[in-house]
Design an enzyme around this catalytic site. Structure first.
Site, PDB file in Angstrom:
ATOM      1  N   ASP A   8      62.350  38.734 -12.454  1.00 15.02           N
ATOM      2  CA  ASP A   8      62.712  39.527 -13.628  1.00 15.02           C
ATOM      3  C   ASP A   8      62.761  38.571 -14.824  1.00 15.02           C
ATOM      4  O   ASP A   8      62.370  37.401 -14.710  1.00 15.02           O
ATOM      5  CB  ASP A   8      64.013  40.318 -13.402  1.00 15.02           C
ATOM      6  N   CYS A  65      65.414  35.828  -9.679  1.00 19.13           N
ATOM      7  CA  CYS A  65      66.122  36.527 -10.753  1.00 19.13           C
ATOM      8  C   CYS A  65      67.228  35.580 -11.224  1.00 19.13           C
ATOM      9  O   CYS A  65      67.150  34.381 -10.986  1.00 19.13           O
ATOM     10  CB  CYS A  65      66.634  37.889 -10.299  1.00 19.13           C
ATOM     11  N   GLY A  66      68.244  36.116 -11.884  1.00 20.55           N
ATOM     12  CA  GLY A  66      69.289  35.230 -12.373  1.00 20.55           C
ATOM     13  C   GLY A  66      70.027  34.530 -11.239  1.00 20.55           C
ATOM     14  O   GLY A  66      70.273  33.325 -11.284  1.00 20.55           O
ATOM     15  N   THR A  67      70.368  35.296 -10.224  1.00 20.42           N
ATOM     16  CA  THR A  67      71.113  34.747  -9.077  1.00 20.42           C
ATOM     17  C   THR A  67      70.293  34.681  -7.797  1.00 20.42           C
ATOM     18  O   THR A  67      70.702  34.002  -6.848  1.00 20.42           O
ATOM     19  CB  THR A  67      72.332  35.627  -8.771  1.00 20.42           C
ATOM     20  N   HIS A  98      65.189  29.464  11.915  1.00 16.70           N
ATOM     21  CA  HIS A  98      66.013  30.321  12.772  1.00 16.70           C
ATOM     22  C   HIS A  98      65.814  31.809  12.537  1.00 16.70           C
ATOM     23  O   HIS A  98      65.876  32.592  13.477  1.00 16.70           O
ATOM     24  CB  HIS A  98      67.500  30.000  12.582  1.00 16.70           C
ATOM     25  N   ASN A  99      65.655  32.197  11.270  1.00 11.97           N
ATOM     26  CA  ASN A  99      65.595  33.621  10.926  1.00 11.97           C
ATOM     27  C   ASN A  99      64.170  34.114  10.711  1.00 11.97           C
ATOM     28  O   ASN A  99      63.970  35.302  10.476  1.00 11.97           O
ATOM     29  CB  ASN A  99      66.398  33.918   9.649  1.00 11.97           C
ATOM     30  N   HIS A 133      65.819  32.182  19.153  1.00 10.98           N
ATOM     31  CA  HIS A 133      65.941  32.874  17.871  1.00 10.98           C
ATOM     32  C   HIS A 133      65.187  34.200  17.860  1.00 10.98           C
ATOM     33  O   HIS A 133      65.519  35.099  17.094  1.00 10.98           O
ATOM     34  CB  HIS A 133      65.431  31.982  16.744  1.00 10.98           C
ATOM     35  N   ARG A 136      67.245  37.254  18.554  1.00  2.00           N
ATOM     36  CA  ARG A 136      68.128  37.591  17.430  1.00  2.00           C
ATOM     37  C   ARG A 136      67.340  38.236  16.285  1.00  2.00           C
ATOM     38  O   ARG A 136      67.814  39.191  15.655  1.00  2.00           O
ATOM     39  CB  ARG A 136      68.846  36.327  16.954  1.00  2.00           C
TER      40      ARG A 136
HETATM   41  C1  RB5 Z   1      69.881  40.069 -14.958  1.00  3.24           C
HETATM   42  O1  RB5 Z   1      70.810  39.960 -15.980  1.00  3.24           O
HETATM   43  C2  RB5 Z   1      70.534  39.741 -13.621  1.00  3.24           C
HETATM   44  O2  RB5 Z   1      71.469  40.722 -13.291  1.00  3.24           O
HETATM   45  C3  RB5 Z   1      69.500  39.606 -12.536  1.00  3.24           C
HETATM   46  O3  RB5 Z   1      68.570  38.657 -12.923  1.00  3.24           O
HETATM   47  C4  RB5 Z   1      69.996  39.180 -11.175  1.00  3.24           C
HETATM   48  O4  RB5 Z   1      70.810  38.042 -11.286  1.00  3.24           O
HETATM   49  C5  RB5 Z   1      70.581  40.212 -10.323  1.00  3.24           C
HETATM   50  O5  RB5 Z   1      70.916  39.978  -9.151  1.00  3.24           O
END
Ligand code: RB5
Length: 145
Positions: A8, A65-67, A98-99, A133, A136
């Site tokens: 994103d 993405c951000g996280t 493993h996964n 594995h 699982r």
């Molecule tokens: C965007 O602001 C943020 O929410 C997105 O990139 C992401 O981190 C969501 O999980």
């Protein structure tokens, strides 16, 4: 390997960096967007990459993405996808071994460029170990109904 990649707006710069690394290593890269810094919805790109991997037009996926968390939650809704969000090299290596994870998710707001490159290298350098594995992983697949 054939990679489908997506991000994103919050993951655009890191996606471009990692796409360059993949191509430099000789991997095929299919970039499914986004291509701009305009605000967009990460599930749209998670779905596109997840369907490419599940459908076999890509061997593995990369989502940023951000996280990395939203991408992983969304991608894991697609049967056949095992998406892992990681922020360290040990987890990147282990989730392949493993996964049999097939989609790597990263957070551009979590990891710096240098660590992200190391994580990608750890992911690429590891192979699924099978053996104990597999039972699982089969149980994970069974959860898909
Ligand atoms: C965007 O602001 C943020 O929410 C997105 O990139 C992401 O981190 C969501 O999980």
């Amino acid at each position: 390997m054939r990679f489908a990649i997506g991000c994103d707006h919050a993951g655009l710069a890191l996606k471009r960096l990692l796409a360059e690394r993949l191509q430099a290593l000789g991997h095929q890269v299919q970039d499914l967007g986004t291509d701009s810094a305009a605000s967009c919805d990460y599930p749209d790109f998670a779905e596109a990459v997840a369907r490419a991997v599940a459908g076999g037009t890509a061997d593995q996926g990369l989502l940023i993405c951000g996280t990395g968390i939203g991408m992983s939650i969304a991608a894991n809704k697609v049967p056949g996808v095992r998406a892992a969000v990681v922020s360290d090299t040990f987890s990147a290596r282990s989730t392949r071994q493993h996964n049999d994870a097939n989609v790597l998710c990263l957070g551009e707001r979590v990891v710096g460029a240098g660590l992200a490159l190391d994580i990608l290298d750890a992911w690429l350098g590891a192979t699924y170990e099978g053996g104990r594995h597999q039972r699982r992983v089969d149980k994970i697949t069974a959860l898909e109904g």
